[in-house]
Scaffold this motif. Sequence first.
Motif, PDB file in Angstrom:
ATOM      1  N   LEU A  20       0.833  -1.194   0.000  1.00  0.00           N
ATOM      2  CA  LEU A  20       0.000   0.000   0.000  1.00  0.00           C
ATOM      3  C   LEU A  20       0.863   1.238   0.000  1.00  0.00           C
ATOM      4  O   LEU A  20       2.029   1.203   0.379  1.00  0.00           O
ATOM      5  N   SER A  21       0.263   2.327  -0.465  1.00  0.00           N
ATOM      6  CA  SER A  21       0.940   3.614  -0.507  1.00  0.00           C
ATOM      7  C   SER A  21      -0.099   4.696  -0.251  1.00  0.00           C
ATOM      8  O   SER A  21      -1.230   4.612  -0.734  1.00  0.00           O
ATOM      9  N   LEU A  22       0.278   5.712   0.497  1.00  0.00           N
ATOM     10  CA  LEU A  22      -0.604   6.828   0.820  1.00  0.00           C
ATOM     11  C   LEU A  22      -0.069   8.084   0.143  1.00  0.00           C
ATOM     12  O   LEU A  22       1.129   8.370   0.221  1.00  0.00           O
ATOM     13  N   SER A  23      -0.943   8.818  -0.528  1.00  0.00           N
ATOM     14  CA  SER A  23      -0.512  10.046  -1.206  1.00  0.00           C
ATOM     15  C   SER A  23      -0.049  11.073  -0.181  1.00  0.00           C
ATOM     16  O   SER A  23      -0.439  11.027   0.991  1.00  0.00           O
ATOM     17  N   SER A  24       0.770  12.020  -0.627  1.00  0.00           N
ATOM     18  CA  SER A  24       1.327  13.016   0.295  1.00  0.00           C
ATOM     19  C   SER A  24       0.246  13.884   0.929  1.00  0.00           C
ATOM     20  O   SER A  24       0.405  14.347   2.046  1.00  0.00           O
ATOM     21  N   ASP A  25      -0.882  14.076   0.239  1.00  0.00           N
ATOM     22  CA  ASP A  25      -1.984  14.854   0.817  1.00  0.00           C
ATOM     23  C   ASP A  25      -2.954  13.986   1.627  1.00  0.00           C
ATOM     24  O   ASP A  25      -3.940  14.476   2.158  1.00  0.00           O
ATOM     25  N   ARG A  27      -5.146  11.924   0.724  1.00  0.00           N
ATOM     26  CA  ARG A  27      -6.493  11.780   0.166  1.00  0.00           C
ATOM     27  C   ARG A  27      -6.669  10.486  -0.619  1.00  0.00           C
ATOM     28  O   ARG A  27      -7.790  10.074  -0.885  1.00  0.00           O
ATOM     29  N   ARG A  28      -5.557   9.852  -1.021  1.00  0.00           N
ATOM     30  CA  ARG A  28      -5.620   8.624  -1.804  1.00  0.00           C
ATOM     31  C   ARG A  28      -4.777   7.538  -1.143  1.00  0.00           C
ATOM     32  O   ARG A  28      -3.637   7.774  -0.759  1.00  0.00           O
ATOM     33  N   LEU A  29      -5.373   6.365  -1.039  1.00  0.00           N
ATOM     34  CA  LEU A  29      -4.667   5.177  -0.569  1.00  0.00           C
ATOM     35  C   LEU A  29      -4.652   4.211  -1.743  1.00  0.00           C
ATOM     36  O   LEU A  29      -5.697   3.949  -2.346  1.00  0.00           O
ATOM     37  N   ILE A  30      -3.485   3.702  -2.084  1.00  0.00           N
ATOM     38  CA  ILE A  30      -3.328   2.755  -3.175  1.00  0.00           C
ATOM     39  C   ILE A  30      -2.981   1.403  -2.570  1.00  0.00           C
ATOM     40  O   ILE A  30      -2.063   1.310  -1.752  1.00  0.00           O
ATOM     41  N   THR A  31      -3.719   0.357  -2.973  1.00  0.00           N
ATOM     42  CA  THR A  31      -3.423  -0.981  -2.470  1.00  0.00           C
ATOM     43  C   THR A  31      -3.123  -1.918  -3.634  1.00  0.00           C
ATOM     44  O   THR A  31      -3.771  -1.869  -4.671  1.00  0.00           O
ATOM     45  N   GLY A  32      -2.102  -2.761  -3.457  1.00  0.00           N
ATOM     46  CA  GLY A  32      -1.738  -3.794  -4.425  1.00  0.00           C
ATOM     47  C   GLY A  32      -2.142  -5.140  -3.865  1.00  0.00           C
ATOM     48  O   GLY A  32      -1.857  -5.446  -2.708  1.00  0.00           O
ATOM     49  N   HIS A  33      -2.794  -5.967  -4.685  1.00  0.00           N
ATOM     50  CA  HIS A  33      -3.399  -7.206  -4.199  1.00  0.00           C
ATOM     51  C   HIS A  33      -2.801  -8.448  -4.855  1.00  0.00           C
ATOM     52  O   HIS A  33      -2.331  -8.403  -5.992  1.00  0.00           O
ATOM     53  N   ARG A  34      -2.875  -9.554  -4.140  1.00  0.00           N
ATOM     54  CA  ARG A  34      -2.407 -10.847  -4.656  1.00  0.00           C
ATOM     55  C   ARG A  34      -3.179 -11.296  -5.880  1.00  0.00           C
ATOM     56  O   ARG A  34      -2.667 -12.025  -6.708  1.00  0.00           O
ATOM     57  N   ASP A  35      -4.424 -10.866  -6.013  1.00  0.00           N
ATOM     58  CA  ASP A  35      -5.252 -11.283  -7.154  1.00  0.00           C
ATOM     59  C   ASP A  35      -5.070 -10.374  -8.379  1.00  0.00           C
ATOM     60  O   ASP A  35      -5.944 -10.274  -9.219  1.00  0.00           O
ATOM     61  N   LYS A  36      -3.901  -9.691  -8.446  1.00  0.00           N
ATOM     62  CA  LYS A  36      -3.473  -8.913  -9.614  1.00  0.00           C
ATOM     63  C   LYS A  36      -4.180  -7.565  -9.764  1.00  0.00           C
ATOM     64  O   LYS A  36      -4.150  -6.973 -10.819  1.00  0.00           O
ATOM     65  N   ARG A  37      -4.793  -7.077  -8.707  1.00  0.00           N
ATOM     66  CA  ARG A  37      -5.494  -5.791  -8.769  1.00  0.00           C
ATOM     67  C   ARG A  37      -4.720  -4.698  -8.063  1.00  0.00           C
ATOM     68  O   ARG A  37      -3.989  -4.950  -7.113  1.00  0.00           O
TER      69      ARG A  37
END
Length: 88
Positions: A20-25, A27-37
Amino acid sequence: MDGSLIAEMAAEESKGIDSLSLSSDRRRLITGHRDKRIVIWDTSRLVDEDPNVRQAGEKAIKELLTLEEHRRSVTSVQISPNGRHLLS
């Protein structure tokens, strides 16, 4: 922010997250998943969930976009400091 919980991710969505990664502001959380998403979440917009699943007043973060083009599990995600680029 004082570190208190303001929202949760649905249990079924939190399974299989490898990165996972959180934007500097924040407002956005990015998640990487085992099921390729890769899922992009909007942490600034909280939504009411099914009251049968959550206690009264509990909120969940809103899913903005799902990217499903990876050929393998997504083991690392990173959002650029300006929020314009996503690496996986």
